[in-house]
Design a protein around this motif. Structure first.
Motif, PDB file in Angstrom:
ATOM      1  N   ALA A 178       0.824  -1.207   0.000  1.00 29.43           N
ATOM      2  CA  ALA A 178       0.000   0.000   0.000  1.00 29.43           C
ATOM      3  C   ALA A 178       0.859   1.258   0.000  1.00 29.43           C
ATOM      4  O   ALA A 178       0.525   2.250  -0.663  1.00 29.43           O
ATOM      5  N   HIS A 179       1.965   1.229   0.741  1.00 24.72           N
ATOM      6  CA  HIS A 179       2.868   2.386   0.788  1.00 24.72           C
ATOM      7  C   HIS A 179       3.447   2.679  -0.582  1.00 24.72           C
ATOM      8  O   HIS A 179       3.519   3.834  -1.025  1.00 24.72           O
ATOM      9  N   GLY A 300      12.643   4.339   2.407  1.00 24.62           N
ATOM     10  CA  GLY A 300      12.679   4.912   3.748  1.00 24.62           C
ATOM     11  C   GLY A 300      13.550   6.149   3.845  1.00 24.62           C
ATOM     12  O   GLY A 300      13.654   6.749   4.919  1.00 24.62           O
ATOM     13  N   VAL A 301      14.185   6.540   2.724  1.00 22.22           N
ATOM     14  CA  VAL A 301      15.111   7.680   2.734  1.00 22.22           C
ATOM     15  C   VAL A 301      14.691   8.750   1.725  1.00 22.22           C
ATOM     16  O   VAL A 301      14.608   9.932   2.055  1.00 22.22           O
ATOM     17  N   THR A 368       7.801  -4.228  13.815  1.00 22.80           N
ATOM     18  CA  THR A 368       8.610  -3.004  13.803  1.00 22.80           C
ATOM     19  C   THR A 368       8.623  -2.374  12.419  1.00 22.80           C
ATOM     20  O   THR A 368       8.528  -1.148  12.272  1.00 22.80           O
ATOM     21  N   ALA A 369       8.755  -3.210  11.372  1.00 20.19           N
ATOM     22  CA  ALA A 369       8.762  -2.682  10.012  1.00 20.19           C
ATOM     23  C   ALA A 369       7.437  -1.995   9.678  1.00 20.19           C
ATOM     24  O   ALA A 369       7.416  -0.901   9.096  1.00 20.19           O
ATOM     25  N   VAL A 373       7.100   2.079   8.850  1.00 17.03           N
ATOM     26  CA  VAL A 373       6.484   2.522   7.596  1.00 17.03           C
ATOM     27  C   VAL A 373       5.326   3.478   7.890  1.00 17.03           C
ATOM     28  O   VAL A 373       5.164   4.514   7.231  1.00 17.03           O
ATOM     29  N   ALA A 374       4.529   3.137   8.886  1.00 14.99           N
ATOM     30  CA  ALA A 374       3.413   4.011   9.264  1.00 14.99           C
ATOM     31  C   ALA A 374       3.909   5.364   9.761  1.00 14.99           C
ATOM     32  O   ALA A 374       3.317   6.410   9.449  1.00 14.99           O
ATOM     33  N   LEU A 375       5.006   5.368  10.527  1.00 17.06           N
ATOM     34  CA  LEU A 375       5.558   6.626  11.028  1.00 17.06           C
ATOM     35  C   LEU A 375       6.025   7.523   9.885  1.00 17.06           C
ATOM     36  O   LEU A 375       5.834   8.745   9.911  1.00 17.06           O
TER      37      LEU A 375
END
Length: 509
Positions: A178-179, A300-301, A368-369, A373-375
């Motif tokens: 989804a991300h 993530g970057v 945690t992953a 991702v949500a954060l």
């Protein structure tokens, strides 16, 4: 005895043999078959006779063994062979640079964070870990990880296709898909083996791979395992890539159709720059190739919410056939993923070695992953703060240093500092000379309270040819910027790094 008597005796023997043959049960049927076969097809009779004789010879031949004959040795001969045998070492001899590095290697005690305690009791500024967003210091993440550990235990202890798949794994796959905005995703238990398993799951012997010559070690291992035909193009050179694609298509024009792939990184681990994704999409559609993009260091970057190169360069992620990423680096969890179409993902569930034959990702890392991702999606300011720190660190190093330059793009928190070409030329430095100088600079930084490291890559195989040796990165210092430090702390660390490099380079030798 004249000729007439010989003929009479031969006819007598023939008649006797015929009489005895007719006494055998079924002889009339055999005789009738042979006559009929000879009249209609004499060649067939000859072939059948040959096969019959070969069968008889085979039955009568002596038995033989396929086992190798063992040569009996005396005790003295065995002792002599043992004394003359010299085993090869399991590990190559330590080089001078490795010895220098190992002797001064710092040991971290306790949790890793922006400020890290070493075994000697000192607390240093940590710019050597991939904790870019300082997720390791998040109390919310720690609490959710502990709750997951109490609910699911340490690990599933089984492969995903057997009994290792849990609901948290399916949630993580859905969250990442989804991300990225793609139909499906599959997660692996190890980050390194993700890309090295995805490639051979799709590309086999006889297929064609066109790859950037500066891809990282895990990509190279995947290409090697696939046993495909490989064509390399110059790093990030789209003109050279098009020439290779055009030449490959012409070579394959009259050959059987094969699978063809372009493989590159989104954010290059050993250089620090990014791929030209819009051009890659254009070329892969033009020449009918599939694109495998390794976003291990860009997911993530890069981008507004950390979706990677596709978001940063405004490219629809669904146009990329396979997106490979890591959950162990910037997301501070573990494992890796491959995202794409439903067909691409389902194929890997039975064909990817690292997925089929490895224990599933521990639930604590999967949770945690999903949370990190949500954060990133809910708090884009995390990336804004990180980029402000990158800008502050870069201002202290690249424009102000007379000795090094930064090859990383402006948004890359993993900054690679290599010696300027004019410095290397004026001092006539070899790659090994540069490695020693940069290691001295790393040691000098540590003595002043800043922990950084050198860029390290796997060495080429001993005795390998030019093609097998592969591309080797330029020696560099790796500085990993984190949002867990204030702007003032980042600037102070940058000054320390710049002064350490200056001190080492100006030292009389």
């Amino acid at each position: 005895m004249d000729l007439h008597d010989v003929q009479q005796q031969a006819m007598s023997l023939y008649n006797e043999a015929t009489t005895q043959f007719h006494r055998i049960p079924g002889s009339a049927i055999v005789l009738r078959y042979i006559k009929s076969s000879y009249q209609n097809d004499p060649v067939r009779s000859a072939v059948e006779l040959f096969l019959f004789l070969f069968f008889v010879r085979y039955l009568l031949s002596p038995k033989y063994s396929t086992q190798k004959q063992k040569i009996a040795l005396t005790e003295d001969e065995i002792d002599e062979l043992v004394e003359d045998w010299t085993p090869e070492p399991l590990v190559a001899p330590q080089t001078a640079l490795e010895g220098m590095d190992n002797d001064k290697r710092p040991v971290i005690v306790g949790p890793t964070g922006p400020k890290t305690k070493l075994s000697n009791g000192r607390t240093v500024t940590n710019l050597a870990s991939y904790n870019f967003h300082n997720f390791l210091s998040s109390e919310t993440l720690k609490e959710k990880a502990i709750n997951t550990l109490r609910t699911y235990g340490v690990g599933p202890c089984g492969p995903p296709g057997f009994y290792g798949t849990q609901d948290v794994h399916m949630k993580t796959e859905a969250d990442i898909a989804a991300h990225l905005g793609v139909p499906a995703c599959i997660i692996y238990a190890q980050s390194f083996s993700t890309i090295s398993s995805v490639i051979p799951a799709f590309s086999k012997r006889g297929d064609i791979i066109v790859a950037d010559n500066s891809v990282n070690y895990s990509v190279r291992k995947g290409i090697q395992i696939s046993r495909s035909t490989v064509r390399w193009f110059e790093h990030n050179d789209m003109d050279d890539l098009e020439k290779v694609l055009e030449r490959t298509v012409k070579e394959q024009a009259r050959k059987p159709l094969t699978r063809r792939f372009i493989i590159t990184e989104g954010l290059f681990e050993n250089v620090g720059d990014v791929a030209n994704l819009p051009k890659l999409i254009e070329l892969k559609l033009k020449y009918k190739f599939r694109l495998i993009l390794d976003e291990t260091w860009s997911y993530g970057v890069l981008g507004r919410t950390g979706r990677g190169v596709s978001e940063a360069q405004n490219v629809d992620a669904s146009e990329i056939d396979m997106i490979i990423g890591s959950l162990a680096g910037p997301l501070c969890a573990g494992g890796g993923f491959c995202a794409g179409s439903e067909e691409v993902v389902e194929h890997q569930r039975i064909s990817a070695a690292a997925y089929t034959f490895s224990a599933a990702l521990p639930a604590i890392l999967s949770t945690t992953a999903s949370e990190t991702v949500a954060l990133l999606q809910e708090n884009p300011d995390l990336l804004v703060q990180l980029r402000e720190n990158i800008k502050s660190m870069r201002a202290q190093l690249d424009p102000r240093s007379d000795w090094v330059r930064c090859t990383s793009v402006v948004d890359n928190p993993m900054m690679l500092l290599s010696l300027k070409p004019e410095v290397v030329a004026s001092k006539r430095l070899t790659d090994m000379d540069q490695e020693f100088l940069l290691q001295e600079a790393v040691d000098e930084c540590l003595s002043n309270g800043v922990l950084v490291t050198r860029l390290k890559a796997m060495p080429p195989a001993v005795g390998a040819g030019e093609k097998e040796r592969g591309w080797q990165p330029v020696p560099a210092i790796k500085v990993c910027v984190t949002s867990g430090l204030s702007k003032k702390e980042i600037e102070k660390a940058g000054v320390v790094i710049r002064h350490a490099i200056t001190k080492v380079m100006t030292k009389k030798r």
